[in-house]
Design a protein around this motif. Structure first.
Motif, PDB file in Angstrom:
ATOM      1  N   VAL A 182     -11.309   4.398  -6.294  1.00 16.24           N
ATOM      2  CA  VAL A 182     -11.594   3.162  -7.024  1.00 16.24           C
ATOM      3  C   VAL A 182     -10.393   2.216  -7.006  1.00 16.24           C
ATOM      4  O   VAL A 182      -9.242   2.634  -7.206  1.00 16.24           O
ATOM      5  N   VAL A 183     -10.665   0.944  -6.778  1.00 17.35           N
ATOM      6  CA  VAL A 183      -9.686  -0.124  -6.971  1.00 17.35           C
ATOM      7  C   VAL A 183     -10.017  -0.818  -8.287  1.00 17.35           C
ATOM      8  O   VAL A 183     -11.152  -1.271  -8.482  1.00 17.35           O
ATOM      9  N   GLU A 184      -9.052  -0.870  -9.191  1.00 17.92           N
ATOM     10  CA  GLU A 184      -9.240  -1.501 -10.494  1.00 17.92           C
ATOM     11  C   GLU A 184      -8.642  -2.902 -10.481  1.00 17.92           C
ATOM     12  O   GLU A 184      -7.486  -3.081 -10.091  1.00 17.92           O
TER      13      GLU A 184
ATOM     14  N   ALA B  24       3.654  -9.798  -5.566  1.00 21.01           N
ATOM     15  CA  ALA B  24       3.148  -8.484  -5.188  1.00 21.01           C
ATOM     16  C   ALA B  24       1.766  -8.272  -5.806  1.00 21.01           C
ATOM     17  O   ALA B  24       1.454  -8.814  -6.864  1.00 21.01           O
ATOM     18  N   GLY B  25       0.931  -7.492  -5.139  1.00 20.54           N
ATOM     19  CA  GLY B  25      -0.412  -7.240  -5.653  1.00 20.54           C
ATOM     20  C   GLY B  25      -1.363  -6.856  -4.539  1.00 20.54           C
ATOM     21  O   GLY B  25      -0.966  -6.296  -3.514  1.00 20.54           O
TER      22      GLY B  25
ATOM     23  N   ARG C 112      -4.959  -3.866 -10.847  1.00 17.68           N
ATOM     24  CA  ARG C 112      -4.465  -2.990 -11.913  1.00 17.68           C
ATOM     25  C   ARG C 112      -4.025  -1.659 -11.326  1.00 17.68           C
ATOM     26  O   ARG C 112      -2.962  -1.145 -11.646  1.00 17.68           O
ATOM     27  N   SER C 113      -4.840  -1.071 -10.454  1.00 21.09           N
ATOM     28  CA  SER C 113      -4.427   0.177  -9.804  1.00 21.09           C
ATOM     29  C   SER C 113      -5.304   0.440  -8.592  1.00 21.09           C
ATOM     30  O   SER C 113      -6.395  -0.113  -8.453  1.00 21.09           O
TER      31      SER C 113
ATOM     32  N   TRP D 248       7.210  -2.700  -6.968  1.00 21.42           N
ATOM     33  CA  TRP D 248       6.761  -4.012  -7.452  1.00 21.42           C
ATOM     34  C   TRP D 248       5.749  -3.905  -8.581  1.00 21.42           C
ATOM     35  O   TRP D 248       5.177  -4.899  -9.000  1.00 21.42           O
ATOM     36  N   GLY D 249       5.501  -2.704  -9.033  1.00 21.83           N
ATOM     37  CA  GLY D 249       4.563  -2.520 -10.128  1.00 21.83           C
ATOM     38  C   GLY D 249       3.122  -2.362  -9.707  1.00 21.83           C
ATOM     39  O   GLY D 249       2.227  -2.370 -10.561  1.00 21.83           O
ATOM     40  N   ASN D 250       2.848  -2.200  -8.411  1.00 24.58           N
ATOM     41  CA  ASN D 250       1.500  -1.862  -7.968  1.00 24.58           C
ATOM     42  C   ASN D 250       1.255  -0.399  -8.331  1.00 24.58           C
ATOM     43  O   ASN D 250       1.970   0.494  -7.866  1.00 24.58           O
ATOM     44  N   THR D 251       0.255  -0.130  -9.158  1.00 25.79           N
ATOM     45  CA  THR D 251       0.027   1.214  -9.688  1.00 25.79           C
ATOM     46  C   THR D 251      -0.830   2.038  -8.739  1.00 25.79           C
ATOM     47  O   THR D 251      -1.897   1.598  -8.292  1.00 25.79           O
ATOM     48  N   VAL D 252      -0.362   3.255  -8.438  1.00 25.30           N
ATOM     49  CA  VAL D 252      -1.079   4.192  -7.587  1.00 25.30           C
ATOM     50  C   VAL D 252      -1.471   5.393  -8.448  1.00 25.30           C
ATOM     51  O   VAL D 252      -0.620   6.024  -9.060  1.00 25.30           O
TER      52      VAL D 252
END
Length: 330
Positions: free
Chosen positions: A65-67, A120-121, A282-283, A321-325
């Protein structure tokens, strides 16, 4: 635009020749950089046997899932439901899960600012279709319902890809793979070109075929600030193999797929940590087969001194960069 020898019905001809053409004209007039950058974005040419990979991550690793946080939940839900063709699988106050056999996209309402494409994103989430007719039917919905969202197409040698943008600017790739035995490898890297691909001809050829409707999250492409930092996190720490390199982009996979992840700096070079109050990514979710694989990911994060959380059979970490995995076991 060129067409295949078979002719669509008058209704189809208007949709294929008009709506998609109109969308392409919008792109040519407004955001031609999107296609120009992508044309130079793919990996080096070569030949040879497929790469087995390092084996650090299991060969059957998958994307999940991509949030996304979104400013207009109703509009975004309608796009992924009515244009992309996903089913609403679950709803709660402020959240919607959409997918097919399993969830692919989660939308969470937010009152925050819009995503900045220079930060970033998310560059795009990429939905992989099991067969050409299913992909063609999705393209037809784009043509009928939201032709203005069409952003281009390319034959990437390993896959056939079509690009759209959702109403809040999140990129979405709609693609199908070519057979893996047609992929070309050299020294562990895969050839990914960017040849022209006519969406009209693709639909004409495949619309009347037998569509299974099956699709998964094939890969996720991220905007980052620095490629060497990205390599250190996604390859050296998480364990993905680098399968292609190009000017401004790196591509990563587990188990010899062409890529499960990609990172680029085409617009975001030098970007710092993303604003976690902004809409957008978000993640992203990486699914591994067993709890022991989660333990191994957590151990590598700990050894590298990367902050992470372990709870409810998940391992969660953020890239530089704060991209959540989010790692989960399936």
């Amino acid at each position: 635009m060129t067409h295949s020898t078979s002719s669509p019905s008058p209704g189809k001809r208007w949709i294929l020749g008009g709506a998609i053409l109109a969308a392409i004209l919008i792109i040519v007039g407004g955001t031609a950089w999107f296609l120009a950058d992508r044309a130079d974005a793919e990996g080096s040419a070569g030949s040879g046997d497929p790469a087995a990979g390092s084996g650090v991550l299991p060969s059957d690793t998958q994307l999940g899932v991509v949030e996304l946080t979104v400013q207009d939940l109703d509009t975004m839900t309608a796009y992924y439901r009515d244009v992309i063709g996903l089913d609403v699988m679950q709803e709660s106050e402020g959240s919607v899960w959409l997918g097919l056999d399993a969830p692919l996209i989660r939308l969470d309402a937010t009152a925050s600012s819009a995503d900045d494409p220079r930060a970033a994103g998310l560059y795009h989430s990429a939905i992989l279709y099991a067969d050409a007719p299913s992909l063609a039917q999705t393209l037809m919905r784009v043509a009928q319902v939201a032709p203005q969202s069409f952003q281009g197409s390319a034959d990437h040698s390993v896959s056939l890809a079509f690009y759209v943008g959702d109403p809040e600017g999140n990129g979405v790739e709609l693609y199908m793979d070519r057979p893996a035995d047609e992929w070309v490898w050299e020294d562990g890297q895969v050839t990914m070109g960017s040849a022209p691909l006519d969406p009209n001809a693709f639909m004409q050829e495949h619309l009347d075929g037998d569509a299974s409707g099956a699709a998964t999250m094939g890969h996720v492409h991220l905007r980052v600030g620095d490629l060497q930092e990205a390599r250190a996190f996604y390859a050296d720490v998480l364990g993905f193999d680098v399968t292609a390199e190009s000017e401004g982009a790196l591509f990563y996979s587990a188990g010899g797929y062409h890529h499960h992840l990609a990172t680029n700096t085409w617009q975001s070079a030098g970007a710092g940590a993303r604003d976690d109050s902004a809409a957008g990514l978000r993640s992203l979710t990486v699914a591994v087969p067993a709890a022991s694989d989660l333990d191994a990911v957590a151990a590598r994060l700990a050894d590298a001194g990367v902050a992470h959380d372990v709870h409810d059979d998940t391992v969660v970490a953020a890239d530089p960069w704060g991209n959540t995995v989010r790692f989960v076991a399936f």
